[in-house]
Motif scaffolding. Structure first.
Motif, PDB file in Angstrom:
ATOM      1  N   GLN A   1       0.828  -1.207   0.000  1.00 45.73           N
ATOM      2  CA  GLN A   1       0.000   0.000   0.000  1.00 45.73           C
ATOM      3  C   GLN A   1       0.859   1.253   0.000  1.00 45.73           C
ATOM      4  O   GLN A   1       0.541   2.243  -0.663  1.00 45.73           O
ATOM      5  CB  GLN A   1      -0.916   0.006   1.212  1.00 45.73           C
TER       6      GLN A   1
ATOM      7  N   LYS B   1       2.104   1.890  -3.446  1.00 42.91           N
ATOM      8  CA  LYS B   1       1.062   2.410  -4.323  1.00 42.91           C
ATOM      9  C   LYS B   1       0.710   3.860  -3.981  1.00 42.91           C
ATOM     10  O   LYS B   1       0.292   4.615  -4.845  1.00 42.91           O
ATOM     11  CB  LYS B   1      -0.200   1.546  -4.215  1.00 42.91           C
ATOM     12  N   SER B   2       0.858   4.229  -2.708  1.00 48.01           N
ATOM     13  CA  SER B   2       0.502   5.592  -2.304  1.00 48.01           C
ATOM     14  C   SER B   2       1.445   6.624  -2.887  1.00 48.01           C
ATOM     15  O   SER B   2       1.073   7.784  -3.060  1.00 48.01           O
ATOM     16  CB  SER B   2       0.526   5.720  -0.780  1.00 48.01           C
TER      17      SER B   2
ATOM     18  N   THR C   1      -5.404   3.794  -3.501  1.00 53.41           N
ATOM     19  CA  THR C   1      -4.518   3.799  -2.342  1.00 53.41           C
ATOM     20  C   THR C   1      -3.765   5.121  -2.289  1.00 53.41           C
ATOM     21  O   THR C   1      -3.163   5.540  -3.274  1.00 53.41           O
ATOM     22  CB  THR C   1      -3.497   2.662  -2.440  1.00 53.41           C
ATOM     23  N   SER C   2      -3.825   5.770  -1.141  1.00 58.03           N
ATOM     24  CA  SER C   2      -3.038   6.981  -0.938  1.00 58.03           C
ATOM     25  C   SER C   2      -2.738   7.062   0.551  1.00 58.03           C
ATOM     26  O   SER C   2      -3.331   6.335   1.347  1.00 58.03           O
ATOM     27  CB  SER C   2      -3.805   8.221  -1.379  1.00 58.03           C
TER      28      SER C   2
ATOM     29  N   THR D   1      -6.002   7.830   2.396  1.00 55.02           N
ATOM     30  CA  THR D   1      -6.961   6.738   2.592  1.00 55.02           C
ATOM     31  C   THR D   1      -6.397   5.693   3.544  1.00 55.02           C
ATOM     32  O   THR D   1      -7.150   5.096   4.318  1.00 55.02           O
ATOM     33  CB  THR D   1      -7.328   6.074   1.243  1.00 55.02           C
ATOM     34  N   MET D   2      -5.079   5.485   3.507  1.00 52.38           N
ATOM     35  CA  MET D   2      -4.485   4.540   4.467  1.00 52.38           C
ATOM     36  C   MET D   2      -4.722   5.001   5.895  1.00 52.38           C
ATOM     37  O   MET D   2      -5.129   4.216   6.769  1.00 52.38           O
ATOM     38  CB  MET D   2      -2.971   4.427   4.242  1.00 52.38           C
TER      39      MET D   2
END
Lengths: 458, 325
Positions: free
Chosen positions: A231, A234-235, A405-406, A409-410
């Protein structure tokens, strides 16, 4: 090997356009001695170059994540091939184990067992409640007691490999820049010692990390069992796009309107000033909220526009960049207007006017180049603020699409985790740490750029 | 002076009209009330009758600008623009989705917002100015260097981290104060400490660095050299001369945010469960309550414009060289 279909998302186009623009600007800089001298000063700044190296590492991750494709599904021969609904990137392909090895729910970093107890059938003992072994994490170990040894051995082995790779690189640099001593003591024009030191740190951390990531969940897993390291990777792209594309949106507006207002004055100036005072007086978060809510309505009422969920999320990301750009151009515009007001009174501009040079030519040839330092400083200064803003906006619910995913949002998904017993700290900690590194590098680089370009600071 | 203020106030009117038109365009022209109705009622099983009923209940069934069907003055007044946008100028914000009067809600929620924002603002200003002055006093020493490093690190940390980390450490581990909530009257202080402390700490990085540059700019001016030349001790030079002169740009710079304190902080209030305007806005955003968001946009701009006017006035008050022109 099944075929694949290249997917070009709009944000990919912009990312690669930005790379091209970067190369173009580089060529232009190489031709202009004053700009080249300023960038040489940035290059000599050790902190600046160390942070630039770190930023470059983030950018490489982001670029790898900006080449998308869809895998073809196995179909009967003769039938038109269908493509998977999931859009993957080159980065996904490189870190496939991270993407696919999902657990059932939370597990701590380097854990061997799941976070929650489950009922398990044991031969001879009946049903017992205990922590089940992870499906993928440390699954290659027969005895979990050897975990520490295995981790240390892998880390040492790959760390040594990374060290050799780094030594080879350093040797090339030392060979070209007049020996180890000169590089070590910083006698080179370019701050090679800072770059090499940062590179060593990056290699020594990242290589063992990725070597271990195949067998363990090095940063743990989240609520739905997804690897946190994946994640984080991807962020990075989301953060970079927010930081870079937004400036791309605001720059033309700010530069054009600022210079025009300052140069032509009169009613044009009044109109532009009115425009940015109005935009400025609406609180930024609320304007963004209002615009994002409206955009969400548009997206929801036109589901036929998007072939995949990724495309929808992508459009929302770009729209967010656009909205952030609209709300953030006013500061730079005001700055450029004030500076242009000063410049237009200078003798060389008046001489050009007396020669009958057209206004647009004066703006392009004489005013714009003299404002470049302000533009460049504003560009790098805004980046870190935008990355931080994304996290807050996504938390409030007006940021990127929830499926994208950022860092925001995480954090948003993990915000209740500190209330659990035992505490689930790893996804929050990883997100904050990665964001901190990115923003810190950007801030330090911005300082170096400002010191090199600002004539007053020298 | 009075004429100047009146002129500035008149100048604010076209700006407010502009803000009003932009919000109106965003909320009613880019998306029709039909879209909003569909959003509120849920995309599934929505009938044209339900949409029509929703619009009539909220008065969104009228024409946007010109109501040709109604004669006389009603041609202009019996429209969405007049009912929903123009009325904001007299403080009539209409009703929220839950049927409550927005204006009353706002005036009730202002107090908790101020209870957090005002102490945070004053304490934060005091702490950062003190810290910046100390750094400037020890300029070009190791203390200054590491102070600046600390500031850069502090401003690279997400604001969310300060709140989440502070709540976890102080309220959950040390159990010094309640994690969140708000009380009535004097009892509220226990709930206020944590958000105020976190608000102050999270602002230290960027403001300290900014104030430090202002102090350093002041240090290199001629009157400072004169003060030193006539033999004044460094502490007097700093506290009597530099501090006072540097306070002018610092204080006039922060005047613009004072009216905005009424709006509260979105993040702090939602994390700490404080029933102020910030959490009101967040709830409205999450519930997609367009009427509330529209009202908050309008109030925010009014407060910002008041802040601009106050800034102009404060400039002219502290610096006699600036004329009222």
């Amino acid at each position: 090997m099944s075929g694949f279909q290249v997917v070009v998302l709009w944000s990919d186009v912009l990312v690669w356009l930005l790379v091209l623009a970067g190369i173009g600007v580089g060529v232009l800089i190489a031709k202009s001695p004053p700009l080249l001298a300023a960038w040489r000063r940035v290059g000599a700044n050790r902190v600046g170059m160390a942070s630039a190296t770190l930023l470059l590492a983030f950018i490489v991750i982001g670029l790898l994540d900006s080449l998308h494709y869809r895998v073809a599904l196995d179909g009967k021969p003769g039938v038109k091939t269908q493509y998977a609904i999931e859009v993957l990137s080159v980065l996904d392909a490189l870190v496939t184990p991270l993407r696919t090895q999902n657990e059932k729910t939370y597990s701590a970093p380097f854990a061997t067992h799941l976070y929650a107890k489950e009922s398990i059938e044991r031969p001879g003992l009946g049903t017992v409640r205990e922590y089940p072994r992870l499906k993928f994490g440390a699954s290659h170990l027969a005895d979990t007691a050897t975990l520490a040894d295995d981790v240390a051995a892998t880390a040492l082995r790959t760390g040594a490999l990374a060290l050799f790779a780094w030594l080879a690189l350093a040797a090339v640099v030392a060979f070209r820049c007049g020996g180890w001593r000169a590089v070590w003591r910083g006698d080179t024009v370019f701050a090679w010692n800072a770059v090499l030191a940062t590179l060593a740190a990056i290699l020594l951390v990242l290589v063992p990390l990725f070597a271990l990531a195949g067998d363990y969940h090095v940063f743990g897993t989240d609520k739905v069992g997804q690897d946190v390291l994946y994640q984080i990777l991807k962020s990075v792209r989301t953060a970079l796009i927010i930081g870079l594309v937004t400036t791309l949106v605001m720059l033309p507006m700010a530069v054009l309107l600022g210079i025009v207002a300052g140069y032509f004055r009169g009613w044009i100036d009044d109109v532009i000033q009115y425009l940015y005072t109005v935009l400025n007086s609406i609180p930024g978060v609320l304007l963004i909220a209002a615009a994002v809510l409206m955009m969400q309505v548009v997206i929801d009422t036109h589901p036929e526009w998007f072939a995949t969920a990724a495309e929808r999320a992508d459009l929302r990301l770009l729209a967010l960049c656009f909205i952030l750009g609209i709300t953030s151009w006013t500061g730079l515009c005001r700055l450029l207007r004030g500076e242009t007001l000063k410049l237009r009174e200078l003798e060389y501009i008046q001489a050009a006017q007396a020669f009958g040079v057209s206004s647009w030519r004066i703006i392009l040839r004489h005013i714009l180049p003299n404002l470049m330092h302000i533009v460049i400083i504003a560009l790098v200064m805004d980046f870190s603020g935008l990355v931080l803003a994304e996290a807050v906006l996504s938390y409030v619910g007006i940021g990127v699409d929830p499926t994208m995913t950022s860092f925001g949002t995480m954090i948003n998904n993990a915000r209740m985790e500190l209330g659990r017993e035992p505490v689930v700290w790893w996804s929050l900690a990883a997100a904050f740490a990665a964001m901190f590194l990115l923003v810190l590098a950007a801030n330090l680089f911005a300082d170096a750029v400002r010191d090199a370009f600002d004539p007053r600071a020298a | 002076m009075l004429a100047y203020i009146v002129r500035r106030l008149l100048y604010a009117i076209p700006i407010l009209i502009g803000v009003n038109l932009i919000t109106f365009a965003l909320f009613f022209v880019v998306n029709t009330p039909d879209d909003m109705a569909r959003m509120q009622l849920g995309v599934k099983r929505v009938t044209p009758e339900a949409i029509e009923k929703w619009k009539v209940e909220r008065g969104y069934d009228k024409p946007l600008f010109v109501n040709a069907a109604a004669g006389g003055l009603d041609t202009v007044t019996d429209t969405i623009f007049f009912e929903k946008s123009a009325r904001m100028f007299v403080g009539d914000f209409g009703r929220a989705e839950d049927g409550r009067d927005i204006a009353r809600e706002i005036s009730a929620r202002m107090v908790p917002s101020l209870a957090i924002a005002l102490p945070t603002f004053i304490l934060g200003l005091f702490v950062t100015i003190t810290f910046a002055l100390t750094l400037a006093f020890f300029r070009a020493t190791a203390f200054d260097f590491w102070g600046v490093v600390l500031c850069v690190a502090a401003m690279s940390i997400s604001g969310l981290f300060y709140i989440i980390g502070g709540q976890y450490l102080i309220a959950k581990i040390w159990r010094l104060v309640p994690i969140s909530g708000f009380g009535d009257g004097l009892d509220a202080w226990r709930f206020l400490i944590l958000p105020v402390v976190i608000g102050v700490v999270s602002g230290i990085g960027s403001s300290t660095r900014w104030y430090r540059t202002i102090f350093l700019e002041e240090v290199s001016k001629d009157y400072v050299r004169t003060a030193r030349a006539k033999g004044l001790p460094e502490t007097i030079v700093f506290f009597r001369h530099i501090l006072r002169n540097a306070l002018i740009p610092i204080l006039t710079g922060v005047v613009v945010v004072i009216p905005l304190l009424f709006m509260g902080s979105l993040l702090t209030e939602s994390f700490f469960g404080i029933p102020g305007l910030g959490s009101y806005t967040i709830d409205a955003i999450n519930a997609q309550d367009f009427a509330v968001v529209r009202s908050m946009v309008f109030i925010g701009s009014v407060l910002y414009i008041i802040g601009l006017i106050l800034t102009d006035i404060s400039y002219t008050l502290v610096d006699p060289r600036i004329r009222f022109s």
